[in-house]
Design a protein around this motif. Sequence first.
Motif, PDB file in Angstrom:
ATOM      1  N   GLU A  79      41.066  -9.750  87.725  1.00 50.83           N
ATOM      2  CA  GLU A  79      40.918  -9.677  89.182  1.00 50.83           C
ATOM      3  C   GLU A  79      39.764  -8.753  89.581  1.00 50.83           C
ATOM      4  O   GLU A  79      39.113  -8.973  90.602  1.00 50.83           O
ATOM      5  CB  GLU A  79      42.219  -9.215  89.823  1.00 50.83           C
ATOM      6  CG  GLU A  79      43.320 -10.271  89.889  1.00 50.83           C
ATOM      7  CD  GLU A  79      43.931 -10.556  88.531  1.00 50.83           C
ATOM      8  OE1 GLU A  79      44.349 -11.717  88.280  1.00 50.83           O
ATOM      9  OE2 GLU A  79      44.005  -9.611  87.696  1.00 50.83           O
ATOM     10  N   ALA A  80      39.536  -7.754  88.796  1.00 53.20           N
ATOM     11  CA  ALA A  80      38.439  -6.823  89.134  1.00 53.20           C
ATOM     12  C   ALA A  80      37.987  -6.097  87.887  1.00 53.20           C
ATOM     13  O   ALA A  80      38.822  -5.738  87.038  1.00 53.20           O
ATOM     14  CB  ALA A  80      38.881  -5.824  90.198  1.00 53.20           C
ATOM     15  N   PHE A  81      36.628  -5.875  87.780  1.00 55.15           N
ATOM     16  CA  PHE A  81      36.081  -5.020  86.718  1.00 55.15           C
ATOM     17  C   PHE A  81      34.743  -4.501  87.244  1.00 55.15           C
ATOM     18  O   PHE A  81      33.741  -5.214  87.245  1.00 55.15           O
ATOM     19  CB  PHE A  81      35.903  -5.799  85.425  1.00 55.15           C
ATOM     20  CG  PHE A  81      35.442  -4.938  84.271  1.00 55.15           C
ATOM     21  CD1 PHE A  81      36.070  -3.733  83.973  1.00 55.15           C
ATOM     22  CD2 PHE A  81      34.353  -5.325  83.484  1.00 55.15           C
ATOM     23  CE1 PHE A  81      35.640  -2.960  82.911  1.00 55.15           C
ATOM     24  CE2 PHE A  81      33.933  -4.553  82.419  1.00 55.15           C
ATOM     25  CZ  PHE A  81      34.571  -3.364  82.123  1.00 55.15           C
ATOM     26  N   VAL A  82      34.747  -3.300  87.801  1.00 51.21           N
ATOM     27  CA  VAL A  82      33.573  -2.705  88.454  1.00 51.21           C
ATOM     28  C   VAL A  82      33.390  -1.285  87.973  1.00 51.21           C
ATOM     29  O   VAL A  82      34.318  -0.682  87.404  1.00 51.21           O
ATOM     30  CB  VAL A  82      33.712  -2.745  89.991  1.00 51.21           C
ATOM     31  CG1 VAL A  82      33.763  -4.170  90.493  1.00 51.21           C
ATOM     32  CG2 VAL A  82      34.941  -1.979  90.434  1.00 51.21           C
ATOM     33  N   ALA A  83      32.161  -0.789  88.210  1.00 53.19           N
ATOM     34  CA  ALA A  83      31.843   0.604  87.873  1.00 53.19           C
ATOM     35  C   ALA A  83      31.406   1.312  89.148  1.00 53.19           C
ATOM     36  O   ALA A  83      30.880   0.705  90.074  1.00 53.19           O
ATOM     37  CB  ALA A  83      30.742   0.658  86.816  1.00 53.19           C
ATOM     38  N   THR A  84      31.626   2.594  89.248  1.00 54.40           N
ATOM     39  CA  THR A  84      31.236   3.399  90.405  1.00 54.40           C
ATOM     40  C   THR A  84      30.729   4.746  89.909  1.00 54.40           C
ATOM     41  O   THR A  84      31.303   5.298  88.941  1.00 54.40           O
ATOM     42  CB  THR A  84      32.392   3.566  91.383  1.00 54.40           C
ATOM     43  OG1 THR A  84      31.938   4.257  92.538  1.00 54.40           O
ATOM     44  CG2 THR A  84      33.561   4.302  90.736  1.00 54.40           C
ATOM     45  N   PRO A  85      29.719   5.355  90.588  1.00 54.53           N
ATOM     46  CA  PRO A  85      28.950   4.709  91.662  1.00 54.53           C
ATOM     47  C   PRO A  85      28.028   3.615  91.120  1.00 54.53           C
ATOM     48  O   PRO A  85      27.876   3.528  89.916  1.00 54.53           O
ATOM     49  CB  PRO A  85      28.184   5.889  92.255  1.00 54.53           C
ATOM     50  CG  PRO A  85      28.002   6.837  91.093  1.00 54.53           C
ATOM     51  CD  PRO A  85      29.207   6.681  90.234  1.00 54.53           C
TER      52      PRO A  85
END
Length: 751
Positions: free
Chosen positions: A524-530
């Motif tokens: 459903e989601a796989f993100v990096a921040t910032p």
Amino acid sequence: MIETSKLRTIGVLSAASLALAGCSLTSGGEIPCVEDASCPNDFPVCGPAGKCIAGTSTGNVTVAIVGAAGKQAGDPVRGTVSIQVAARSTSGVKSVSLAAGGKTFTPATGAAGPVYDIPVDTTTLADGSVSFTATVTPGDASAQPVSSTAFALTVDNTSPVLSSAATIAPVALGSLVTLDVTATEALGTLSADVLLLGDVIGHGTELSAPTGNVHHLGFAVVSSATPATYTFSVTATDLAGNPTAVAFTKPFTVAPNPTSDVTVDLANVTNGDAVKVTTGFTGGTAVISALPSGETLPASPAAGQLITLHPAADTVYTLSVTNAAGVTALSTVKVSVAQSVSVSLAGPSSAISPGDSINLVANVGGNAKQVIIDPGNLTVSADGVNHFIPVSPAATTTYTLIATNGAGREYRTTTTITVSQPQILSFTGPDVVTSNAGGIVLTGHFSPYSTTSGAPSASGAIAVPGAAGTFCTPGVVTGTGTATQTFVCPAITADTSYSLDLTLGTTVIHANLAVQAAPAPSIEAFVATPPVLPFSPLPSPLAPGKIGLISQFCATANPPLPPAFRCSATQAANGGPPFPQPHSGTPPTATQIPAPSVTTTYTLLVSNTAGATGSAQVTVPNYQGAIATNAMGSAHIGGIAALLPSGKVLVAGGSSSTLATDAVDYAELFDPSTGSWSAVQCSCAGTSNCAAGTGTPKATLQAKRFQAAAASLSNGRVLITGGANSGSTALTTVDVYDPTEDCFYANETGL
């Protein structure tokens, strides 16, 4: 007239003696006599009306024997008896004597007449008839003695003797025992006592008048008498009163009643069987007989003797027992002799299917009294004719025909009906499948269910217990060897138990199989921040030298346990070794990792227990340093974040806490170029001057939304859907953010 001086008392004489003298007595016991010329003074002999009828007027001396007391002439006497003599003389009586058998007897000294009592000791006389003569001597010596007429008595001083030559036969209880006793002379009395062990227990009686000197005695033996030896003890006196010197005794035996009890060990036998006959009896000798006859029997069996016989037909055995008194007791026993029974039972030799109806062929001879076939307790007529008995066995069954003859002997025969039985050797399928990922193939492997070519087919069906109707495609298994059948079942979304039913005839056998459903390996989601931070589980700002990785995979709204954990993931950087990634589900999982020193591509590989996989990548450029940002205007826990075409990030909704009750509707923009946050302005809010959308534009969401979903559209707008309001109610409304107007619009249609 009668002169009272002429009266004399003769109280000692009997009436018979007076009658002998020719006189009758007055009421006072006196003899009246009239003094007249016809009656001498010295010896009145009186007749009717007191008249003298005897005597002479010239005689001066008279004498007469009056008699013996209580006796008549010729009666027997014994011992000493008193004989009265009447004597008179005008010159007085000088003496009176009584002569008999050469013996003379005189009255006692001083005895006074005219009647003298003279004692006579008869023992001095010989037994037999004795003639007595009385003599009186007058006082005048010139007068001659005068003798009386003779008077005879029978002298008997000998005791009677009793005898009997008869032997008394044994006597039966309740019968009359008789004894004839002979006396040596006539008897005056006779007494018969019956003794037992010396004690008098009864008395015999004379049954009839004696025959001569033979007396007929009898004694009634009661039925309750004790069987034993008894004794007649008989005593008697003769007419003279002489008693028997000793009692005459005669023993007799009272025999016990016989008993008879013939028994057999078997009252119902079959022709040729041995029968043991027992002769039980007491109190006599036994004779055994059989009707009909035909077998040799002992002439006089002993008590308790066991006799082995082999009757060929119904036979009655009689045991007759007779005691010494001739009393007979009988007992009988019947032996019923039955004949042998012929039996046969047959059925089909080939195998049948469970529940098939077939006929057993039974034949039973007419000598049977009862016939059954088990199992089933089926009845068959016993008439020597073939009978067809329908049966429908569900399994291989051995049928037993039991025929019983009149003696209770059983005659058995059996036949076995072979019934083909299907067997499930295996029932296999996947242990785990991906939820709703297409049809499932299950396989059944069956053993031979028939040994005959062309046997009926077995049908197999798979169903979900509790579900109506057939769940999977059915299959038919044919042939005589092992068989494999596949069944196609629809996709499943939850753990499912399958039941395989294999049917042949009326037999159904079962096998069960459980298949787990694993969630699809979705990301459903796989993100990096910032630079992008769509959720806020990480501290802000991040620790120096750190970046955040946010992942969400195998997410379910309400994950059932354990299926939610049938999904796992690994994370690898630039193709390096994988590391386990914690399960995210809902909400996503966020972790801080060291900022990479070079541009790095992170790969998230997700797999479920069914073996399905999914992957996603995120590239993090070389981090050039920290960017200072101002703080957000408010908390947005569980809000949405969307990257805009300008590079800004829209953050909206969420909650000021972790609860839906604190849901918010405001929105903010993050400008990564300045690192600053600013609220959505929507200069045309509350008007209809904005041309980009329909409805009333707003600077906030149309509704407070917690844990909503967002998607960046190809036209640059952001679609915001679902979530829950502050009442924890799931929303179906939709918001659209237009970055060109910096406003939110309500979409015309909801979810």
